[in-house]
Design a protein around this motif. Structure first.
Motif, PDB file in Angstrom:
ATOM      1  N   ALA A 123       2.351   6.143  -7.262  1.00  0.00           N
ATOM      2  CA  ALA A 123       1.316   6.987  -7.866  1.00  0.00           C
ATOM      3  C   ALA A 123       1.798   8.430  -7.980  1.00  0.00           C
ATOM      4  O   ALA A 123       1.540   9.109  -8.971  1.00  0.00           O
ATOM      5  CB  ALA A 123       0.031   6.913  -7.045  1.00  0.00           C
ATOM      6  N   ASP A 183      -7.867   5.119   1.533  1.00  0.00           N
ATOM      7  CA  ASP A 183      -8.824   4.229   0.878  1.00  0.00           C
ATOM      8  C   ASP A 183      -8.534   2.757   1.180  1.00  0.00           C
ATOM      9  O   ASP A 183      -9.435   1.911   1.137  1.00  0.00           O
ATOM     10  CB  ASP A 183      -8.827   4.439  -0.645  1.00  0.00           C
ATOM     11  N   ALA A 184      -7.278   2.449   1.466  1.00  0.00           N
ATOM     12  CA  ALA A 184      -6.911   1.065   1.799  1.00  0.00           C
ATOM     13  C   ALA A 184      -7.240   0.739   3.262  1.00  0.00           C
ATOM     14  O   ALA A 184      -6.974  -0.375   3.726  1.00  0.00           O
ATOM     15  CB  ALA A 184      -5.428   0.840   1.520  1.00  0.00           C
ATOM     16  N   ASP A 201      -4.807   9.719  -0.319  1.00  0.00           N
ATOM     17  CA  ASP A 201      -6.063   9.065  -0.711  1.00  0.00           C
ATOM     18  C   ASP A 201      -5.881   7.556  -0.839  1.00  0.00           C
ATOM     19  O   ASP A 201      -6.746   6.775  -0.425  1.00  0.00           O
ATOM     20  CB  ASP A 201      -6.577   9.642  -2.036  1.00  0.00           C
ATOM     21  N   ILE A 202      -4.767   7.139  -1.427  1.00  0.00           N
ATOM     22  CA  ILE A 202      -4.525   5.706  -1.617  1.00  0.00           C
ATOM     23  C   ILE A 202      -4.387   5.002  -0.264  1.00  0.00           C
ATOM     24  O   ILE A 202      -4.968   3.933  -0.030  1.00  0.00           O
ATOM     25  CB  ILE A 202      -3.266   5.488  -2.497  1.00  0.00           C
ATOM     26  N   ILE A 203      -3.666   5.637   0.644  1.00  0.00           N
ATOM     27  CA  ILE A 203      -3.458   5.024   1.963  1.00  0.00           C
ATOM     28  C   ILE A 203      -4.765   4.992   2.767  1.00  0.00           C
ATOM     29  O   ILE A 203      -5.110   3.980   3.382  1.00  0.00           O
ATOM     30  CB  ILE A 203      -2.327   5.775   2.712  1.00  0.00           C
ATOM     31  N   THR A 213       0.836  -1.205   0.000  1.00  0.00           N
ATOM     32  CA  THR A 213       0.000   0.000   0.000  1.00  0.00           C
ATOM     33  C   THR A 213       0.871   1.256   0.000  1.00  0.00           C
ATOM     34  O   THR A 213       0.615   2.206  -0.749  1.00  0.00           O
ATOM     35  CB  THR A 213      -0.940  -0.002   1.230  1.00  0.00           C
ATOM     36  N   LYS A 265       2.488   1.549  -3.408  1.00  0.00           N
ATOM     37  CA  LYS A 265       1.514   2.000  -4.406  1.00  0.00           C
ATOM     38  C   LYS A 265       1.294   3.517  -4.311  1.00  0.00           C
ATOM     39  O   LYS A 265       1.235   4.216  -5.325  1.00  0.00           O
ATOM     40  CB  LYS A 265       0.187   1.256  -4.168  1.00  0.00           C
ATOM     41  N   ALA A 266       1.207   4.001  -3.074  1.00  0.00           N
ATOM     42  CA  ALA A 266       1.006   5.443  -2.855  1.00  0.00           C
ATOM     43  C   ALA A 266       2.212   6.223  -3.374  1.00  0.00           C
ATOM     44  O   ALA A 266       2.070   7.277  -4.013  1.00  0.00           O
ATOM     45  CB  ALA A 266       0.788   5.721  -1.368  1.00  0.00           C
ATOM     46  N   ILE A 295      -2.623  12.825  -3.382  1.00  0.00           N
ATOM     47  CA  ILE A 295      -2.586  11.629  -4.229  1.00  0.00           C
ATOM     48  C   ILE A 295      -2.164  10.409  -3.404  1.00  0.00           C
ATOM     49  O   ILE A 295      -2.797   9.345  -3.454  1.00  0.00           O
ATOM     50  CB  ILE A 295      -1.609  11.840  -5.419  1.00  0.00           C
ATOM     51  N   ALA A 296      -1.112  10.578  -2.626  1.00  0.00           N
ATOM     52  CA  ALA A 296      -0.623   9.465  -1.800  1.00  0.00           C
ATOM     53  C   ALA A 296      -1.572   9.188  -0.637  1.00  0.00           C
ATOM     54  O   ALA A 296      -1.889   8.040  -0.317  1.00  0.00           O
ATOM     55  CB  ALA A 296       0.770   9.787  -1.268  1.00  0.00           C
TER      56      ALA A 296
END
Ligand SMILES: [Mn+2]
Length: 355
Positions: free
Chosen positions: A252, A276-277, A272-274, A245, A248-249, A269-270
């Motif tokens: 991105a 959302d996971a 949101d990914i963290i 995760t 991925k962040a 950007i980073a």
């Protein structure tokens, strides 16, 4: 160095007669004097390093083309007053983001000048966009970090303490060409890795631990900064999920970063990914910061940074997930931003390493 001309432009724009630069990094940037003790004085007429006897010879060597003034028994106040009188200065600026309140009070008391005015961070801001030469030094410093990471992987064994590993990293940074570390190396294992800036301890590295190593060196005055997290032994599914995760962040951001983004947009950007996971609340620091003569420079990549990242600025991209009583992961690369993307100065492997 002739960066004093840029300072003279700032003086003119702000209707000031002269400035006392007190920030050590700014003194170096403007004059080349690395002593960090004293002042660099700039007016429209002259540029001088004012320091004490311990640094006179060093200043003569480093601050080419500068007048070198060594203070006498009357201290800085007397030496500065002599210059102010000779130069006929009325409005003297100081770096209000750097000078101690106590020093300010003393100068205000003793200096023979009509006004002592705050200049804020105008001179520090000159350092934001790096020259090709500066970028070369930062890239070299980061390359030293990469080679140290390769070497430390061969050194780490279960049963070693965090302090042993941190000491080895710092030794390797200097042996491989760094003049010093850019900050004390962070080595955090197991539950300690849940603290983003854990201080290395006597804790031994054990099988199953996350091991986070965050370090950098200084090369020709310029800093590097990188972080890698590995697992000692086989990674659990949960460790893999957290690691991937974070990666991925980070990827991105690296995929889209280029000149023109606000710092807060890249952070989002980073983040949101963290989030959302399912890791909201586990990434409590900003995504990154700029790096140069100082290890932490502006602009930041953070939730509140409105400043736009421009070509020639450096930035760390270092998302993380930290879980109390479990551990944490941070992966950090250092890049220079360009008009079309970025150049990543960090080349160490980012696939999860199980040692
Ligand atoms: Mn960093």
């Amino acid at each position: 160095m002739d960066n004093f001309k840029k300072v003279q432009e700032i003086l003119q724009k702000n209707n000031l007669d002269a400035v006392l630069i007190s920030n050590g990094k700014n003194m170096y940037y403007v004059s080349g004097f690395a002593g960090e003790t004293g002042y660099v004085y700039i007016s429209s007429k002259r540029h001088a390093v004012i320091t004490d006897f311990r640094y006179t010879i060093q200043a003569e060597i480093e601050a080419k083309g500068y007048e070198i003034i060594t203070i006498g028994n009357g201290g800085y106040e007397e030496a500065i007053n002599d210059i102010l009188k000779e130069d006929g200065i009325n409005k003297l600026a100081f770096e209000s983001e750097d000078m101690l309140f106590a020093t300010y009070n003393k100068l205000k008391d003793k200096l023979l000048v009509d006004e002592l005015l705050p200049l804020g961070d105008d001179i520090t801001r000159l350092r934001r966009i790096k020259t090709p030469k500066e970028l070369e030094y930062i890239k070299k410093a980061e390359a030293i970090g990469d080679s140290v990471f390769t070497e430390i992987l061969n050194f780490i064994k279960p049963g070693m303490t965090e302090l042993e590993i941190a000491a080895r990293i710092e030794y390797l940074l200097k042996i491989n060409g760094g003049t010093t570390t850019s900050f004390p190396a962070i080595v955090a294992s197991g539950v300690n890795s849940s603290m983003p800036h854990a201080v290395p301890s006597q804790k031994k590295v054990e099988m199953g631990d996350f091991l986070t190593m965050d370090f950098g060196c200084v090369y020709n005055g310029y800093c590097s900064d990188m972080t890698r997290t590995i697992v000692i032994g086989k990674a659990s599914d949960k460790q893999k999920e957290i690691y991937n995760t974070v990666l991925k962040a980070q990827m991105a951001v690296l995929d889209v970063i280029k000149a023109g983004f606000k710092g807060k947009e890249l952070d989002k950007i980073a983040r949101d990914i963290i989030y959302d996971a399912g890791y909201e609340g586990c990434f409590g620091h900003g995504l990154g910061h700029s790096v140069g003569l100082a290890i932490h420079e502006n602009p930041r990549l953070s939730v509140s940074e409105e400043d736009v990242i421009l070509a020639g600025m450096t930035a760390t991209i270092e998302p993380g997930i930290y879980i109390k009583d479990f551990g944490g992961v941070r992966i950090e690369d250092l890049v220079v931003v360009t008009e079309t993307g970025c150049e990543n100065f960090t080349n160490s492997d980012k696939n999860l390493i199980e040692l």
